[in-house]
Scaffold this motif. Structure first.
Motif, PDB file in Angstrom:
ATOM      1  N   VAL B 124      46.159 132.784  58.229  1.00  0.00           N
ATOM      2  CA  VAL B 124      45.475 131.356  58.049  1.00  0.00           C
ATOM      3  C   VAL B 124      45.028 130.924  59.760  1.00  0.00           C
ATOM      4  CG1 VAL B 124      45.260 129.190  57.407  1.00  0.00           C
ATOM      5  CG2 VAL B 124      46.399 130.867  55.814  1.00  0.00           C
ATOM      6  N   TRP B 126      42.684 130.072  63.529  1.00  0.00           N
ATOM      7  CA  TRP B 126      41.989 130.659  64.310  1.00  0.00           C
ATOM      8  C   TRP B 126      42.451 131.793  64.913  1.00  0.00           C
ATOM      9  CZ3 TRP B 126      37.099 127.873  64.751  1.00  0.00           C
ATOM     10  CH2 TRP B 126      37.112 126.595  64.028  1.00  0.00           C
ATOM     11  N   ASN B 127      41.536 132.929  64.985  1.00  0.00           N
ATOM     12  CA  ASN B 127      41.740 134.000  65.768  1.00  0.00           C
ATOM     13  C   ASN B 127      40.713 134.458  66.835  1.00  0.00           C
ATOM     14  OD1 ASN B 127      43.170 136.497  66.571  1.00  0.00           O
ATOM     15  ND2 ASN B 127      44.212 136.832  64.493  1.00  0.00           N
ATOM     16  N   THR B 128      40.916 135.393  67.690  1.00  0.00           N
ATOM     17  CA  THR B 128      39.859 135.785  68.594  1.00  0.00           C
ATOM     18  C   THR B 128      39.433 137.048  68.066  1.00  0.00           C
ATOM     19  OG1 THR B 128      41.434 136.653  69.894  1.00  0.00           O
ATOM     20  CG2 THR B 128      40.200 134.536  70.664  1.00  0.00           C
ATOM     21  N   HIS B 145      36.747 132.532  69.124  1.00  0.00           N
ATOM     22  CA  HIS B 145      37.749 132.083  68.036  1.00  0.00           C
ATOM     23  C   HIS B 145      36.946 131.913  66.576  1.00  0.00           C
ATOM     24  CE1 HIS B 145      40.314 130.848  71.485  1.00  0.00           C
ATOM     25  NE2 HIS B 145      41.340 131.222  70.658  1.00  0.00           N
ATOM     26  N   TYR B 147      37.614 130.928  62.277  1.00  0.00           N
ATOM     27  CA  TYR B 147      38.539 130.745  61.224  1.00  0.00           C
ATOM     28  C   TYR B 147      38.871 131.791  60.158  1.00  0.00           C
ATOM     29  CZ  TYR B 147      41.285 127.815  57.996  1.00  0.00           C
ATOM     30  OH  TYR B 147      42.353 127.192  57.472  1.00  0.00           O
ATOM     31  N   VAL B 149      41.055 133.074  56.637  1.00  0.00           N
ATOM     32  CA  VAL B 149      41.888 132.805  55.639  1.00  0.00           C
ATOM     33  C   VAL B 149      41.872 133.792  54.635  1.00  0.00           C
ATOM     34  CG1 VAL B 149      40.635 130.999  54.746  1.00  0.00           C
ATOM     35  CG2 VAL B 149      42.744 131.001  53.922  1.00  0.00           C
ATOM     36  N   LYS B 189      32.932 127.726  58.569  1.00  0.00           N
ATOM     37  CA  LYS B 189      34.320 126.877  59.013  1.00  0.00           C
ATOM     38  C   LYS B 189      34.644 127.003  60.344  1.00  0.00           C
ATOM     39  CE  LYS B 189      34.124 124.349  55.805  1.00  0.00           C
ATOM     40  NZ  LYS B 189      34.091 122.659  55.926  1.00  0.00           N
ATOM     41  N   SER B 191      33.261 126.250  63.474  1.00  0.00           N
ATOM     42  CA  SER B 191      32.648 125.577  64.415  1.00  0.00           C
ATOM     43  C   SER B 191      31.424 126.207  65.100  1.00  0.00           C
ATOM     44  CB  SER B 191      33.847 125.004  65.550  1.00  0.00           C
ATOM     45  OG  SER B 191      33.495 124.189  66.439  1.00  0.00           O
TER      46      SER B 191
END
Lengths: 270, 210
Positions: B124, B126-128, B145, B147, B149, B189, B191
């Motif tokens: 869960v 933010w990952n790049t 980045h 999101y 999950v 989600k 951004s």
């Protein structure tokens, strides 16, 4: 690399945004839509809104001078903020049934945070995890230190469950929750830093992510919690209301101190 | 341009609808195969969260598997699958048992880390992402980045992978097979980066629709 999140928690009481202290005192700080919009403008990592009202659900402000349509019910509110919410939105409070969860998700919440039903209706938690996925179910665990030991308190911090947070959190995971929101009642609104010892115990007891909340009064407190525990996210309420640009400033500070923070988005078009 | 948004009883369709609206289109929510077929959509967006087995069951119950096959596989109408909406494209899905996927991409859906591993799941936050080659529909988004999950991921041959992310080990973050596109993360989600991705998908779909 997975980044660790900095998460504002907003408290909603009878349709107003409030500041909370030790779950007892609440100071009204204004229109919730405007507060949420400020968080979205800050491009926060994630947003948690907790409805802490206990009686009948009311939205008591009826000002007509807003630049947007007046928000008259909880569902108006969720829908209204979901339109602009380009980041994950968790909604908690007053959740007793599957229907309560469904209505919040259908109106735009990405996750719900459940608390009382972990004690009163654990099968509902499991059923919800099956229907909406574990990732949509955040278990909210509130605890207090009593004579040196920590215990989970239920019903807005009023009822001692007699169970330690680590055990309660593990049970919530076994019921199907996908994340733990761990909140230190004694530290709520006190601004003296996180309860690192208890956070570590809970993190060790579960294999799902833990969001630590309660006690942040300074950006160094976030750093301390990230340095000294394996919490996946640090959350706070009051600091983001009462300090100018607190969120962007905390983000800049943490980004310089650590590599596992998502930096602020630069030059974001309006 | 008619954007079909597939609703099949799980997941937060409203979040994706809101994100598409912000991107400048008004999606039409379709709830079964007949509605999808009748719409004559220019492109299809399919969200999804939760368990992939349940998702597949619901898609088949609603006749969406057949209608989607005709529209996006046979006719080549652009398709974007999000999270579980991407995973269903695989041939087999292992989540609470083994399920037969839609089979559009030769891949398997498996747990991101084995039981008992020290990796916390769900993954869960933010990952790049790292792009393979030019990243196809994700071009320009290398290192951004997003999101995530989820606890399960798709495994498929390299030729279908357009981006990976890392959680303990690299895993597939996005796939592309002709006009079939899928992302494991949630652009709705994510951004600014998520908005860029949705705009790019819609831009690609537009000339095909015209």
């Amino acid at each position: 690399m997975l980044k660790r999140r900095l998460v504002p928690v907003l408290y909603l009481l009878d349709g107003w945004m409030v500041r909370s202290q030790e779950f007892q005192e609440h100071q009204y700080i204004g229109d919730p839509v405007l507060h949420v919009e400020r968080m979205i403008d800050w491009d926060v990592d994630e947003l948690i809104v907790l409805d802490i009202g206990r009686g009948e659900m009311t939205f008591e402000h009826h000002r007509q001078d807003y630049r947007h349509k007046p928000v008259l019910t909880l569902f108006d509110f969720i829908q209204r903020i979901a339109v602009e919410c380009r980041i994950p939105l968790t909604f908690g409070g007053r959740i007793r049934t599957i229907e309560d969860i469904r209505t919040r998700i259908q109106n735009g919440a990405d996750k719900v945070s459940v608390n009382t039903i972990l004690a009163d209706s654990p099968q509902t938690v499991t059923q919800a995890a099956r229907m909406f996925g574990s990732q949509a179910i955040v278990a909210s665990v509130d605890f207090r230190r009593v004579e040196g030991t920590s215990r989970v308190y239920l019903r807005h911090g009023r009822e001692d469950s007699g169970v330690v947070p680590a055990k309660w959190a593990r049970r919530a995971q076994d019921l199907g929750a996908g994340e733990i929101l761990l909140n230190a009642i004694d530290r709520d609104g006190i601004a003296q830093g996180y309860d690192l010892e208890e956070i570590r115990k809970v993190v060790d007891a579960v294999t799902i992510p833990v969001i630590a909340c309660g006690g942040a009064g300074h950006q160094k407190h976030f750093q301390q919690c990230l340095n000294d525990t394996d919490a996946n996210a640090v959350a706070a309420g009051n600091i983001f209301h009462f300090t100018e640009n607190a969120y962007p400033r905390a983000k800049k500070f943490l980004t310089q101190a650590r590599s596992d923070i998502r930096p602020l988005t630069e030059n974001r078009p309006a | 341009m008619r954007v079909a948004l597939v609703e099949y009883g799980i997941g937060n369709v409203l979040s994706v609808a809101n994100a598409l609206t912000r991107a400048g289109v008004t999606p039409v929510v379709v709830r079964d195969g007949d509605e999808l077929t009748a719409l004559d959509a220019s492109c299809v967006v399919m969200p999804g969260v939760g368990a992939v087995g349940e998702a597949l069951l619901l898609l088949r119950q609603r006749g969406l598997d057949v209608a989607l096959q005709a529209l996006v596989v046979d006719r080549g109408v652009p398709f974007l699958g999000i999270c579980v909406g991407m995973q269903v494209m695989a041939e087999t899905c292992e989540e609470f048992g083994e399920h037969r996927g839609l089979g559009w991409i030769p891949g398997r859906v498996r747990r991101l880390a084995p039981e008992g591993s020290s990796l916390r799941l769900p993954h869960v936050g933010w990952n790049t992402i790292s792009l393979r080659d030019d990243g196809d529909f994700l071009t320009g988004l290398d290192g951004e980045h997003f999101y995530f999950v989820h606890s399960f991921v798709m495994e498929c041959p390299d030729e279908y992978v357009v981006a990976t992310a890392n959680y303990g080990h690299p895993f597939v973050a996005a796939v592309c097979h002709g006009r079939l596109m899928g992302v494991q993360f949630h652009p709705e989600k994510s951004s600014q980066a998520g908005a860029v991705l949705l705009s790019e998908f819609l831009t690609r779909a537009a000339p095909i629709a015209a």
